[in-house]
Design an enzyme around this catalytic site. Structure first.
Site, PDB file in Angstrom:
ATOM      1  N   LYS A  63      -9.507  -6.113   1.549  1.00  0.00           N
ATOM      2  CA  LYS A  63      -9.187  -4.907   2.344  1.00  0.00           C
ATOM      3  C   LYS A  63     -10.298  -3.863   2.271  1.00  0.00           C
ATOM      4  CE  LYS A  63      -4.233  -5.127   1.440  1.00  0.00           C
ATOM      5  NZ  LYS A  63      -3.046  -4.328   1.163  1.00  0.00           N
ATOM      6  N   GLU A 107       0.851  -1.191   0.000  1.00  0.00           N
ATOM      7  CA  GLU A 107       0.000   0.000   0.000  1.00  0.00           C
ATOM      8  C   GLU A 107       0.882   1.233   0.000  1.00  0.00           C
ATOM      9  OE1 GLU A 107      -2.083   1.244   3.488  1.00  0.00           O
ATOM     10  OE2 GLU A 107      -0.487   0.607   4.825  1.00  0.00           O
TER      11      GLU A 107
HETATM   12  P1  ADP Z   1      -3.011  -0.897   6.721  1.00  0.00           P
HETATM   13  O1  ADP Z   1      -3.441   0.402   6.147  1.00  0.00           O
HETATM   14  O2  ADP Z   1      -3.944  -1.421   7.749  1.00  0.00           O
HETATM   15  O3  ADP Z   1      -1.570  -0.868   7.148  1.00  0.00           O
HETATM   16  P2  ADP Z   1      -2.122  -2.745   4.665  1.00  0.00           P
HETATM   17  O4  ADP Z   1      -2.602  -2.788   3.280  1.00  0.00           O
HETATM   18  O5  ADP Z   1      -0.741  -2.238   4.855  1.00  0.00           O
HETATM   19  O6  ADP Z   1      -3.158  -1.925   5.527  1.00  0.00           O
HETATM   20  O7  ADP Z   1      -2.262  -4.199   5.290  1.00  0.00           O
HETATM   21  C1  ADP Z   1      -1.866  -4.489   6.615  1.00  0.00           C
HETATM   22  C2  ADP Z   1      -0.858  -5.629   6.620  1.00  0.00           C
HETATM   23  O8  ADP Z   1      -1.431  -6.791   6.028  1.00  0.00           O
HETATM   24  C3  ADP Z   1       0.416  -5.362   5.839  1.00  0.00           C
HETATM   25  O9  ADP Z   1       1.361  -4.680   6.629  1.00  0.00           O
HETATM   26  C4  ADP Z   1       0.864  -6.773   5.470  1.00  0.00           C
HETATM   27  O10 ADP Z   1       1.554  -7.369   6.549  1.00  0.00           O
HETATM   28  C5  ADP Z   1      -0.457  -7.505   5.295  1.00  0.00           C
HETATM   29  N1  ADP Z   1      -0.829  -7.472   3.865  1.00  0.00           N
HETATM   30  C6  ADP Z   1      -1.509  -6.498   3.240  1.00  0.00           C
HETATM   31  N2  ADP Z   1      -1.648  -6.774   1.928  1.00  0.00           N
HETATM   32  C7  ADP Z   1      -1.040  -7.954   1.725  1.00  0.00           C
HETATM   33  C8  ADP Z   1      -0.846  -8.793   0.580  1.00  0.00           C
HETATM   34  N3  ADP Z   1      -1.316  -8.447  -0.611  1.00  0.00           N
HETATM   35  N4  ADP Z   1      -0.180  -9.953   0.745  1.00  0.00           N
HETATM   36  C9  ADP Z   1       0.294 -10.318   1.958  1.00  0.00           C
HETATM   37  N5  ADP Z   1       0.134  -9.584   3.071  1.00  0.00           N
HETATM   38  C10 ADP Z   1      -0.524  -8.413   2.969  1.00  0.00           C
HETATM   39 MG    MG Z   2       0.110  -0.825   6.051  1.00  0.00          MG
END
Ligand code: ADP
Ligand code: MG
Length: 582
Positions: A463, A202
């Site tokens: 998400k 992200e």
């Molecule tokens: P937030 O805004 O809550 O930080 P993220 O998109 O960063 O949202 O997702 C939180 C966590 O989930 C990430 O830090 C990662 O560890 C895990 N995560 C998110 N997307 C993926 C993905 N596509 N594949 C594997 N793990 C993921």
């Molecule tokens: Mg994150």
């Protein structure tokens, strides 16, 4: 201070040997708690005792408690700390060692270089998206706004302040923008490739944290890997083999392996200073009474990380900082209706830059959607002060926008020149598979949904439009959520409107490395871990699109046990680490 000395680490040893040890042995032999997590707890219990248990085959030739003691001392001496509140009295707090990985994790130089190269391009992209009201409206105005009142509110304010003509003077439209971004990546192997490449998890455009702590953690890791070079080299070598492709293993560049210097704590304040100086030269406020406002959460625990930026701003640039919550800002900050200046009522100080370390979650607005925190956010936004982020920059970092930007042709809208093709290629390579679950879902999006329903839920993450960790759906929860909200006919799927705010994302599988993780200054456990690289980048742009400053601004590596789905250090899932470039 006295309380600080009475942390559990100092009182644990007799407690462990007299009470916990017999209980643990009984439980293990009655086969009630033999699980991966109970084995992880063993080293935790014994970490400060003389009994050493095998650390899940982590090859170290120094007792782990010796290394952990060095790490903790270094961390304390350098402020790698988080604030904790007492359970029984939240008004009182103490500081303890931030969650961290004992040693750095191997990271390919090539992949790290790619993340650095992309940094200014993501800045440019955020800036351009933030100015494209049609794009933001098309992307966030339909199903997302219908199902997520928080994003709807941000978009509504954005339109009121930046799009609609009210006839009143509009100071926000003349203000500069400051972006302090962090693009997060996991290493992932594309099908058929033996090399790991970065894939974006992200892009954070608000409250991107850990610039301060991660700078100190990389210094800690440089210290440990040189001071204990011979003792830790087997572990580093083992991990290195895991992350390097066959080509790289033999030709991994001229620069020596190691943890790079992290410029985050220097560069982020320096970007703030650029924005501050720009404000001063445009509006000539009283130089003795001009400040940067840090908008913070009541009850924040990651205060040391924030304070490091504040102290650096003073040390390097003599810029003072004032901290305030959105709730207080409602009464304590005034907007001058004639000039657009933002002033602190009690002191008369003028705010040149508003830096948000709060405001990214609905819980930061406890008085509700028509309440005082949203009024405060609107007041800050309407001023001539530089916002970090502005509403447009904030919206450009939403997960729905991330998904929309990955659609074929989307990037071309923001990089229309022929000479931009290389930039587009670079950005696209870093995108994972991203799918809409809204009414704009294409056949490709729907086929990802069908894939999940057919049992491939392990290959995806679901998400919502939230920030801060802990909101995503994985595995069977993801499958259940889709099953409950998707009607499947012969060859088609019908998505319920509640899915509008969600995106479906390809799940990434970073290399699994051995590591020892510390939490609260104690060894939490050791074993298989995965990591996520965060790449900071700063940008200052004027209202007419002139980019005054745009650079890569440091890094963060977060490491967590490989069976933990979520991320986030503050939310308790991950630990702070650093890349050991190889
Ligand atoms: P937030 O805004 O809550 O930080 P993220 O998109 O960063 O949202 O997702 C939180 C966590 O989930 C990430 O830090 C990662 O560890 C895990 N995560 C998110 N997307 C993926 C993905 N596509 N594949 C594997 N793990 C993921
Ligand atoms: Mg994150």
């Amino acid at each position: 201070m006295f309380l600080f000395m009475l942390q559990p680490s100092t009182i644990r040893k007799p407690f462990v040997s007299t009470l916990l040890l017999p209980i643990l042995i009984i439980l293990i032999f009655s086969q009630q708690v033999i699980s991966v997590s109970s084995f992880r707890l063993l080293p935790l219990l014994f970490s400060s005792s003389t009994v050493l248990l095998p650390m899940d085959n982590v090859p170290l030739s120094v007792p782990v408690h010796e290394l952990a003691a060095q790490a903790n001392s270094y961390a304390s001496a350098n402020g790698v700390q988080v604030e904790k509140r007492y359970e029984n009295d939240k008004s009182k707090s103490y500081f303890e060692c931030a969650p961290m990985s004992l040693l750095p994790n191997a990271y390919p130089k090539r992949a790290f270089g790619q993340a650095q190269e992309l940094a200014p391009h993501f800045n440019q992209l955020v800036d351009r998206v933030s100015r494209d009201a049609d794009f933001l409206h098309q992307t966030l105005g339909g199903g997302v706004s219908d199902t997520d009142p928080y994003t709807a509110k941000l978009l509504q304010l954005y339109k009121e302040i930046y799009v609609q003509e009210s006839g009143e003077p509009n100071f926000a439209k003349t203000a500069d923008f400051l972006g302090i971004h962090r693009s997060d990546y996991m290493l992932h192997k594309d099908k058929g490739s033996d090399q790991y490449n970065i894939k974006q998890v992200e892009l954070n455009t608000i409250a991107s944290s850990f610039a301060g702590l991660s700078t100190k953690v990389s210094a800690l890791h440089r210290h440990l890997t040189s001071r204990f070079e011979d003792d830790v080299k087997d572990l580093l070598e083992t991990n290195k083999k895991v992350v390097l492709g066959s080509d790289e293993a033999t030709t991994n560049g001229d620069t020596p392996d190691g943890v790079p210097v992290n410029p985050a704590l220097e560069r982020i304040p320096s970007a703030m200073k650029v924005a501050f100086a720009q404000y001063q030269s445009r509006f000539s406020p009283d130089p003795k009474k001009t400040v940067i406002l840090f908008v913070v959460q009541d009850g924040e625990t990651n205060t040391v990380d924030q304070r490091m930026l504040e102290f650096q701003l003073w040390q390097d640039h003599q810029v003072p900082v004032v901290r305030m919550s959105l709730t207080s800002a409602h009464t304590e900050i005034e907007l001058d209706g004639k000039t657009g200046a933002l002033k602190i009522a009690s002191t008369g100080q003028e705010i040149a830059v508003v830096y948000f370390r709060a405001g990214y979650a609905p819980t930061d607005y406890p008085d509700g959607y028509d309440g005082i925190e949203w009024k405060a956010r609107a007041k800050l936004e309407r001023s001539r002060a530089t916002k970090s982020p502005s509403l447009g920059y904030h919206l450009a970092g939403t997960k729905k926008v991330q998904q929309e930007l990955a659609r074929p042709g989307s990037l071309e809208r923001f990089f229309p020149q022929d000479s931009d093709k290389v930039i587009i290629e670079g950005l696209k390579q870093a995108f994972a598979g991203l799918y809409s679950l809204g009414d704009d879902a294409t056949e490709e999006d729907k086929s990802a949904v069908k894939d999940v329903l057919a049992g491939a839920e392990g290959k995806y993450v679901l998400k919502p439009q939230r920030e801060g960790g802990g909101y995503n759906f994985y595995g069977e929860n993801l499958l259940a959520k889709l099953k409950a909200n998707v009607k499947q006919t012969d060859s088609d799927v019908e998505l319920a409107p509640v899915l509008g705010e969600f995106i479906l994302m390809e799940r990434l599988f970073p290399p699994i490395q051995k590591a020892i993780l510390l939490r609260g200054g104690k060894v939490e456990g050791s074993g298989d871990t995965i990591s996520e690289l965060g790449c900071f980048a700063t940008v200052v742009a004027s209202t007419d699109g002139n980019v005054l400053h745009n650079e890569y601004a440091g890094f963060l590596l977060r490491t967590k046990f490989s069976n933990v789905d979520e991320g986030g250090v503050a939310s308790g899932f991950a630990t702070l680490s650093s890349p050991y470039l190889c």
